[in-house]
Design a protein around this motif. Structure first.
Motif, PDB file in Angstrom:
ATOM      1  N   CYS A  47      48.603  26.847  35.891  1.00  0.00           N
ATOM      2  CA  CYS A  47      48.260  28.261  35.695  1.00  0.00           C
ATOM      3  C   CYS A  47      47.582  28.852  36.934  1.00  0.00           C
ATOM      4  N   ALA A  48      46.999  27.995  37.741  1.00  0.00           N
ATOM      5  CA  ALA A  48      46.330  28.478  38.951  1.00  0.00           C
ATOM      6  C   ALA A  48      47.323  29.107  39.922  1.00  0.00           C
ATOM      7  N   ILE A  49      48.556  28.631  39.933  1.00  0.00           N
ATOM      8  CA  ILE A  49      49.576  29.215  40.806  1.00  0.00           C
ATOM      9  C   ILE A  49      49.846  30.659  40.403  1.00  0.00           C
ATOM     10  N   GLU A  50      49.891  30.918  39.101  1.00  0.00           N
ATOM     11  CA  GLU A  50      50.094  32.288  38.625  1.00  0.00           C
ATOM     12  C   GLU A  50      48.878  33.159  38.939  1.00  0.00           C
ATOM     13  N   MET A  51      47.682  32.574  38.871  1.00  0.00           N
ATOM     14  CA  MET A  51      46.477  33.322  39.229  1.00  0.00           C
ATOM     15  C   MET A  51      46.498  33.675  40.719  1.00  0.00           C
ATOM     16  N   ILE A  52      46.942  32.738  41.546  1.00  0.00           N
ATOM     17  CA  ILE A  52      47.044  32.991  42.986  1.00  0.00           C
ATOM     18  C   ILE A  52      48.090  34.069  43.252  1.00  0.00           C
ATOM     19  N   ALA A  53      49.188  34.054  42.493  1.00  0.00           N
ATOM     20  CA  ALA A  53      50.234  35.063  42.678  1.00  0.00           C
ATOM     21  C   ALA A  53      49.726  36.463  42.369  1.00  0.00           C
ATOM     22  N   THR A  54      48.706  36.559  41.517  1.00  0.00           N
ATOM     23  CA  THR A  54      48.125  37.868  41.213  1.00  0.00           C
ATOM     24  C   THR A  54      47.510  38.490  42.455  1.00  0.00           C
ATOM     25  N   ARG A  55      47.034  37.655  43.362  1.00  0.00           N
ATOM     26  CA  ARG A  55      46.468  38.161  44.613  1.00  0.00           C
ATOM     27  C   ARG A  55      47.534  38.471  45.643  1.00  0.00           C
ATOM     28  N   GLY A  56      48.750  38.028  45.411  1.00  0.00           N
ATOM     29  CA  GLY A  56      49.817  38.173  46.395  1.00  0.00           C
ATOM     30  C   GLY A  56      50.257  39.608  46.615  1.00  0.00           C
ATOM     31  N   PRO A 143      51.014  31.785  31.837  1.00  0.00           N
ATOM     32  CA  PRO A 143      51.117  33.244  31.726  1.00  0.00           C
ATOM     33  C   PRO A 143      51.436  33.870  33.077  1.00  0.00           C
ATOM     34  N   SER A 144      52.122  34.982  33.061  1.00  0.00           N
ATOM     35  CA  SER A 144      52.520  35.640  34.309  1.00  0.00           C
ATOM     36  C   SER A 144      51.333  36.390  34.920  1.00  0.00           C
ATOM     37  N   PRO A 145      51.426  36.750  36.188  1.00  0.00           N
ATOM     38  CA  PRO A 145      50.376  37.570  36.798  1.00  0.00           C
ATOM     39  C   PRO A 145      50.169  38.899  36.084  1.00  0.00           C
ATOM     40  N   VAL A 146      51.237  39.443  35.514  1.00  0.00           N
ATOM     41  CA  VAL A 146      51.115  40.687  34.760  1.00  0.00           C
ATOM     42  C   VAL A 146      50.227  40.473  33.536  1.00  0.00           C
ATOM     43  N   ALA A 147      50.343  39.317  32.905  1.00  0.00           N
ATOM     44  CA  ALA A 147      49.498  39.005  31.753  1.00  0.00           C
ATOM     45  C   ALA A 147      48.030  38.898  32.170  1.00  0.00           C
ATOM     46  N   LEU A 148      47.762  38.353  33.354  1.00  0.00           N
ATOM     47  CA  LEU A 148      46.381  38.275  33.838  1.00  0.00           C
ATOM     48  C   LEU A 148      45.823  39.669  34.099  1.00  0.00           C
ATOM     49  N   ILE A 149      46.621  40.525  34.681  1.00  0.00           N
ATOM     50  CA  ILE A 149      46.174  41.905  34.914  1.00  0.00           C
ATOM     51  C   ILE A 149      45.907  42.601  33.583  1.00  0.00           C
ATOM     52  N   TYR A 150      46.757  42.356  32.579  1.00  0.00           N
ATOM     53  CA  TYR A 150      46.535  42.915  31.249  1.00  0.00           C
ATOM     54  C   TYR A 150      45.243  42.364  30.634  1.00  0.00           C
ATOM     55  N   GLY A 151      44.969  41.080  30.866  1.00  0.00           N
ATOM     56  CA  GLY A 151      43.718  40.483  30.390  1.00  0.00           C
ATOM     57  C   GLY A 151      42.502  41.149  31.018  1.00  0.00           C
TER      58      GLY A 151
END
Length: 173
Positions: A47-56, A143-151
């Motif tokens: 899941c950390a890869i998806e969290m890192i992608a949120t910063r991309g 979860p996708s980066p979009v889901a993290l932004i929604y969170g």
């Protein structure tokens, strides 16, 4: 709301009502806090890869007001992404305790939320909420980066709602 405008001309009172914003101090602080969340990066697994992608460059979380930090002293949101082992649990607790109040916790993925596919393992914690109080759960594997932004948007709404209800804006109380 009674603004105490007795003795003021009707035109001036209407002008004041249109151009002056009245709010409580707690709501203003909650608005400022919710628009500048500084998450602590705590990636443990996939899941950390998806969290890192949120910063991309595709999602750019900075434009939403989330500025990732690498120090618990500078962060106010902890994102726990991935499976937490029993050996890692005291470290997670220590990092959470080092963060300043008010602080919030977001769990990302089914492993951090409920143990995921490793729920029957002897070494995996069955949910981060057994270690620290969790404010927002983000489901998925991963979860996708979009889901993290929604969170993050849900966390913003929670911070503002607590201020409107008159409670102290904190995740611990």
């Amino acid at each position: 709301m009674d603004l105490g405008l007795e003795g003021v001309a009707a035109e001036e009172a209407e002008l004041l009502k249109r151009n002056v914003l009245f709010s409580r101090h707690e709501e203003l602080k909650a608005w400022a806090r919710s628009n500048s969340l500084w998450p602590l990066t705590f990636g443990l697994a996939c899941c950390a890869i998806e969290m890192i992608a949120t910063r991309g460059s595709l999602f750019v979380a900075d434009r939403f007001g989330f500025f990732f930090r690498n120090s618990p002293l500078q962060a106010d949101v902890m994102i726990v992404s991935g499976s937490v082992t029993k050996k890692m649990a005291p470290i997670l607790r220590r990092l959470s305790d080092q963060m300043a109040e008010p602080r919030w916790v977001i769990t990302m993925g089914s492993c951090a939320t409920a143990g995921g596919p490793y729920v029957r393992s002897y070494s995996v914690v069955k949910g981060v909420d057994q270690i620290v109080p969790v404010d927002v759960y983000i489901p998925g594997c991963p979860p996708s980066p979009v889901a993290l932004i929604y969170g993050f948007q849900k966390l913003r709404a929670k911070i503002r709602a607590e201020a409107r209800r008159g409670r102290e804006v904190t995740a611990r109380g």
